[in-house]
Design an enzyme around this catalytic site. Structure first.
Site, mmCIF file in Angstrom:
data_model
loop_
_atom_site.group_PDB
_atom_site.id
_atom_site.type_symbol
_atom_site.label_atom_id
_atom_site.label_comp_id
_atom_site.label_asym_id
_atom_site.label_seq_id
_atom_site.Cartn_x
_atom_site.Cartn_y
_atom_site.Cartn_z
ATOM 1 C CG ASN A 1 -2.056 -1.054 0.885
ATOM 2 O OD1 ASN A 1 -2.411 -1.269 -0.350
ATOM 3 N ND2 ASN A 1 -3.045 -1.200 2.072
ATOM 4 C CG HIS B 1 -6.107 0.606 13.219
ATOM 5 N ND1 HIS B 1 -7.155 0.055 13.832
ATOM 6 C CD2 HIS B 1 -6.542 0.223 11.795
ATOM 7 C CE1 HIS B 1 -8.123 -0.618 12.798
ATOM 8 N NE2 HIS B 1 -7.665 -0.478 11.732
HETATM 9 N N1 LIG Z 1 -8.726 1.950 9.292
HETATM 10 C C1 LIG Z 1 -9.398 1.483 9.466
HETATM 11 O O1 LIG Z 1 -9.889 1.126 10.709
HETATM 12 C C2 LIG Z 1 -9.956 0.206 8.447
HETATM 13 C C3 LIG Z 1 -11.054 -0.624 8.673
HETATM 14 C C4 LIG Z 1 -11.194 -1.473 7.557
HETATM 15 C C5 LIG Z 1 -10.583 -1.386 6.238
HETATM 16 N N2 LIG Z 1 -9.339 -0.611 6.330
HETATM 17 C C6 LIG Z 1 -8.722 -0.585 5.063
HETATM 18 O O2 LIG Z 1 -9.109 -0.031 3.815
HETATM 19 C C7 LIG Z 1 -8.633 -0.394 2.658
HETATM 20 C C8 LIG Z 1 -9.698 -0.478 1.802
HETATM 21 O O3 LIG Z 1 -10.407 -1.736 2.218
HETATM 22 P P1 LIG Z 1 -11.761 -2.232 1.395
HETATM 23 O O4 LIG Z 1 -12.134 -3.329 1.901
HETATM 24 O O5 LIG Z 1 -12.428 -1.192 0.823
HETATM 25 O O6 LIG Z 1 -10.964 -2.709 -0.126
HETATM 26 P P2 LIG Z 1 -11.620 -2.813 -1.504
HETATM 27 O O7 LIG Z 1 -10.669 -3.880 -2.105
HETATM 28 O O8 LIG Z 1 -13.041 -3.196 -1.312
HETATM 29 O O9 LIG Z 1 -11.418 -1.426 -2.100
HETATM 30 C C9 LIG Z 1 -9.984 -0.792 -2.717
HETATM 31 C C10 LIG Z 1 -10.421 0.062 -3.555
HETATM 32 O O10 LIG Z 1 -9.180 0.618 -3.970
HETATM 33 C C11 LIG Z 1 -8.820 1.171 -5.084
HETATM 34 N N3 LIG Z 1 -7.590 1.253 -5.562
HETATM 35 C C12 LIG Z 1 -6.440 0.477 -5.562
HETATM 36 N N4 LIG Z 1 -5.602 1.110 -6.035
HETATM 37 C C13 LIG Z 1 -5.915 2.333 -6.241
HETATM 38 C C14 LIG Z 1 -5.114 3.478 -6.787
HETATM 39 N N5 LIG Z 1 -3.964 3.446 -7.012
HETATM 40 N N6 LIG Z 1 -5.925 4.810 -6.992
HETATM 41 C C15 LIG Z 1 -7.419 4.659 -6.995
HETATM 42 N N7 LIG Z 1 -7.882 3.427 -6.435
HETATM 43 C C16 LIG Z 1 -7.151 2.437 -5.960
HETATM 44 C C17 LIG Z 1 -9.311 -0.527 -6.007
HETATM 45 O O11 LIG Z 1 -9.812 -0.320 -7.153
HETATM 46 C C18 LIG Z 1 -10.751 -0.915 -4.983
HETATM 47 O O12 LIG Z 1 -11.803 -0.071 -5.408
HETATM 48 C C19 LIG Z 1 -7.673 -1.673 2.986
HETATM 49 O O13 LIG Z 1 -6.351 -0.961 3.409
HETATM 50 C C20 LIG Z 1 -8.217 -1.937 4.558
HETATM 51 O O14 LIG Z 1 -7.270 -2.572 5.140
HETATM 52 C C21 LIG Z 1 -9.116 0.307 7.364
#
Ligand SMILES: NC(=O)c1ccc[n+]([C@@H]2O[C@H](COP(=O)([O-])OP(=O)(O)OC[C@H]3O[C@@H](n4cnc5c(N)ncnc54)[C@H](O)[C@@H]3O)[C@@H](O)[C@H]2O)c1
Length: 305
Positions: free
Chosen positions: A98, A178
């Site tokens: 990431n 986190h």
């Molecule tokens: N901070 C928190 O408490 C918390 C909680 C849940 C999930 N998350 C994190 O959130 C992130 C997303 O999770 P999710 O379930 O939505 O995943 P997901 O796979 O459903 O969505 C991720 C999206 O990012 C897009 N993407 C990837 N590279 C990209 C780029 N360079 N530019 C633009 N878009 C891009 C993908 O096309 C996809 O639509 C993960 O890293 C996950 O670990 C954080």
């Protein structure tokens, strides 16, 4: 809709589960804002934007697909893009996948509006917030992460069941990271001005079991349904509301704490300028040790990038 919203929030990665849920939560809370869904997957962004905008007919906010350039000029830029945890995988293991995504997103948005606030949600959020700040060039107080706000909500829900007091009236925080090194600030926790640990219903409670349940909850959800998004959706919407409406709410977000010399999940007041105040939290000896472990984990991960 009579008056169009005057403030804009862009969600990079909004084609995915977390980003789309944040967009929906913001609108459903009644925030008057134009939400832009930005994603490298155009089709997903288009579909999510149309679906979410369907919910806006009775609400003050709106939603549409947007570009990276438009995102760079937004009031608040939320980053949810990137890989998510697989069952059993730790958040910190996502960093190699990431960190490049965060850097390339910041480049694609440039020039970034100097007053924009960036809220990072992608994991590992404490480290990626540091990378977002460095690559965006914005001041540290304008770049924050969702941190342990969600974990704090999980903790307060547990404590609410035990004490019979509303979770919003319990002042207790998950601190540090986190991730696996998060810890409970028991020594500083209060209910109604009284130390939490002196509440009669806390006597004999297995505190380590509470800590472990909170720390493991995301793993449990991911094991059961593949990913988590409702809890973080509302948390990120609440933080965004504080940024837009200057509410000075205190949340345990990822913020740069000067005396620690790094970003960390720590209680801070959030307002229009971003992080407005970061607080001293009293720790007992055991918590000081947990703090050192969390600080070391974040600092050494940040030093690699
Ligand atoms: N901070 C928190 O408490 C918390 C909680 C849940 C999930 N998350 C994190 O959130 C992130 C997303 O999770 P999710 O379930 O939505 O995943 P997901 O796979 O459903 O969505 C991720 C999206 O990012 C897009 N993407 C990837 N590279 C990209 C780029 N360079 N530019 C633009 N878009 C891009 C993908 O096309 C996809 O639509 C993960 O890293 C996950 O670990 C954080």
């Amino acid at each position: 809709m009579s008056t169009p919203p005057s403030q804009r929030v862009s969600i990079i990665g909004g084609g995915g589960n977390v980003g789309a849920t944040i967009a929906f939560a913001l609108l459903a809370k009644g925030v008057s804002v134009e939400v832009l869904i930005v994603d490298k997957a155009d089709n997903a962004a288009h579909g999510q934007a149309m679906d979410i905008d369907d919910a806006s007919f009775s609400l003050p906010g709106t939603c549409r697909i947007g570009t990276f350039q438009e995102a760079g000029q937004s009031d608040v830029i939320i980053v949810t893009a990137g890989a998510r945890q697989k069952p059993g995988e730790s958040r910190s293991s996502l960093v190699d996948r990431n960190y490049e995504i965060i850097g390339s997103i910041m480049e694609s948005m440039k020039p970034i509006r100097p007053t924009a606030r960036i809220l990072v949600v992608s994991n590992p959020v404490d480290v990626l917030t540091d990378i977002a700040q460095k690559t965006s060039g914005l001041p540290r107080n304008q770049v924050l992460g969702s941190g342990t706000y969600l974990d704090t909500g999980r903790l307060r829900n547990e404590l609410s069941v035990i004490t019979g007091v509303s979770s919003t009236s319990i002042h207790a925080y998950m601190l540090g990271e986190h991730g696996d090194n998060q810890f409970v600030g028991w020594a500083s926790a209060t209910i109604g001005g009284q130390p939490l640990l002196s509440h009669p219903k806390m006597a004999g409670v297995d505190r380590e079991a509470i800590h472990e349940r909170v720390r493991r909850k995301a793993y449990e959800i991911i094991e059961a349904k593949g990913s988590t998004y409702y809890g973080i959706g509302l948390c990120a919407a609440n933080i965004t509301e504080a940024l837009l409406y200057n509410t000075s709410q205190v949340y345990s977000v990822t913020n740069y704490v000067e005396r620690f010399g790094c970003y960390m999940s720590w209680p801070a007041a959030i307002g229009r300028g971003g992080v407005e105040q970061s607080f001293e939290v009293r720790l007992d000896d055991a918590e000081k040790k947990q703090f050192d472990v969390a600080l070391d984990a974040i600092k050494s991960a940040c030093a690699k990038f």
